[in-house]
Design an enzyme around this catalytic site. Structure first.
Site, PDB file in Angstrom:
ATOM      1  N   CYS A 135       0.833  -1.201   0.000  1.00 25.32           N
ATOM      2  CA  CYS A 135       0.000   0.000   0.000  1.00 25.32           C
ATOM      3  C   CYS A 135       0.865   1.248   0.000  1.00 25.32           C
ATOM      4  O   CYS A 135       1.374   1.669   1.044  1.00 25.32           O
ATOM      5  CB  CYS A 135      -0.930  -0.003   1.214  1.00 25.32           C
ATOM      6  SG  CYS A 135      -2.023   1.439   1.292  1.00 25.32           S
ATOM      7  N   CYS A 138      -0.505   4.081   2.115  1.00 27.89           N
ATOM      8  CA  CYS A 138      -0.286   3.901   3.554  1.00 27.89           C
ATOM      9  C   CYS A 138       1.152   4.218   3.949  1.00 27.89           C
ATOM     10  O   CYS A 138       1.403   4.850   4.984  1.00 27.89           O
ATOM     11  CB  CYS A 138      -0.599   2.455   3.961  1.00 27.89           C
ATOM     12  SG  CYS A 138      -2.196   1.835   3.422  1.00 27.89           S
ATOM     13  N   ASP A 139       2.118   3.758   3.136  1.00 23.84           N
ATOM     14  CA  ASP A 139       3.513   3.740   3.580  1.00 23.84           C
ATOM     15  C   ASP A 139       4.476   4.602   2.768  1.00 23.84           C
ATOM     16  O   ASP A 139       5.647   4.715   3.121  1.00 23.84           O
ATOM     17  CB  ASP A 139       4.026   2.289   3.567  1.00 23.84           C
ATOM     18  CG  ASP A 139       3.211   1.396   4.482  1.00 23.84           C
ATOM     19  OD1 ASP A 139       2.772   1.889   5.536  1.00 23.84           O
ATOM     20  OD2 ASP A 139       2.997   0.215   4.146  1.00 23.84           O
TER      21      ASP A 139
END
Length: 329
Positions: A135, A138-139
């Protein structure tokens, strides 16, 4: 073997499931939530979470523990078990669990989520959450000024690569073929981006890294045509070869979208069977964020509570399978 009846059964224990449990419990519906094989869902294999509103940083597992505690505090019953069979053709709905227990329910919220598809490498699993991610949204923030690689050749891979250019100094897209499968407009954007370098006809055979502290330092790659192997230095590996929604319980009972995602009526969580609601990554192939899953969990609980209240007020049972209406396109 035990058998019990509930007004509302929630299947799944990620942000969608736990949020649905909080709202349903506060509405005095007395829900039962069955956690499944991975209580807490995908966030339990995530380290730092920096995009959950109100918390600058929180560990993924810690966040899920807090969500479970919140749902319990509101009065939701939570059970560690796995639903192995769900019959939506009968009223009340009937769920059979691995433990042998049977639960019947007037309404069901499906929040079984989706799982990222992985390469299946032992080294990939070792570094998940420590340099290996599925992701970018997300990261990606953690890779400011660093070099990263993205694995894949479809829309997801190209979108991830483009997004990562907001942070990374260089993005190498590794693809087994010599051309992308992504939409043409996405291909054009990728190929003209100076930060992205495609690496054609290659596959990743091993993720390389350090033990103390645990972290990725590179990947071993192989040319699929010649078999020649080499190494590529990188700080992060983003696997973008798709997601698999956990819709096995209902894939022959509910209307699905391409890829196996459960179809819901736009603007709601209602599925093709009245009384069955779906939330989170199980129905979301676009955003796939914890906060959007939680939002849909809220929607599902409210939709379910209204469904139950309408039938209680009318003094009639929930509609049977013969009254199923097709979800509008």
């Amino acid at each position: 073997m035990a058998q019990e009846h509930r007004k509302l059964l929630i299947i799944g224990s990620g942000p969608a499931g736990y949020t649905a449990a909080v709202y349903a419990a506060r509405a005095m519906v007395e829900p039962l939530l069955i956690q499944g094989m991975q209580p807490g869902g995908q966030l339990t294999i995530t380290t730092e979470v920096e995009n959950w509103p109100g918390l600058v940083e929180v560990q993924g597992p810690d966040l899920m523990v807090k969500m479970e505690e919140h749902a319990r505090a509101m009065g939701a019953d939570i059970k560690f078990d796995t639903v192995s069979k769900l019959d939506l053709s009968v009223r009340p709905f009937r769920a059979e669990c691995d433990s042998g227990d049977v639960v019947t329910a007037d309404a069901v919220v499906l929040a079984t989520g989706a799982q990222a598809k992985w390469l299946g490498l032992p080294s990939e699993e070792k570094f998940q959450g420590f340099g290996v991610s599925a992701c970018a949204t997300c990261d990606g923030f953690f890779y400011r000024g660093k070099e990263v690689v993205v694995i894949g050749g479809g829309n997801t891979a190209v979108e991830e690569a483009l997004f990562l250019t907001n942070f990374a100094s260089k993005v190498t897209l590794i693809h087994r073929r010599d051309e992308l499968r992504a939409e043409k407009i996405l291909q054009r954007r990728l190929l003209k981006n100076p930060k992205i370098e495609p690496l054609w006809d290659h596959e990743v055979v091993e993720v390389l890294g350090e033990q103390d502290p645990l972290g990725v330092t590179g990947v071993k790659i192989r040319n699929v045509k010649t078999g020649a192997e080499s190494t590529l230095d990188t700080s992060g590996v983003f696997v973008a070869i798709g997601h698999s929604p956990a819709s096995e319980l209902v894939n022959d009972q509910l209307e699905l979208l391409e890829g196996g995602y459960v179809k819901v009526e736009p603007g709601t969580t209602r599925t093709s069977i009245p009384g069955v609601f779906a939330a989170g990554d199980l129905t979301d192939h676009v955003y796939r964020q914890a906060v959007t899953s939680a939002g849909m969990g809220c929607m599902a609980a409210l939709d379910a509570e209204r469904f139950l209240a309408e039938h209680d007020e009318a003094g009639e049972p929930a509609p049977d399978a013969a009254q199923i209406e097709e979800v509008p396109a």
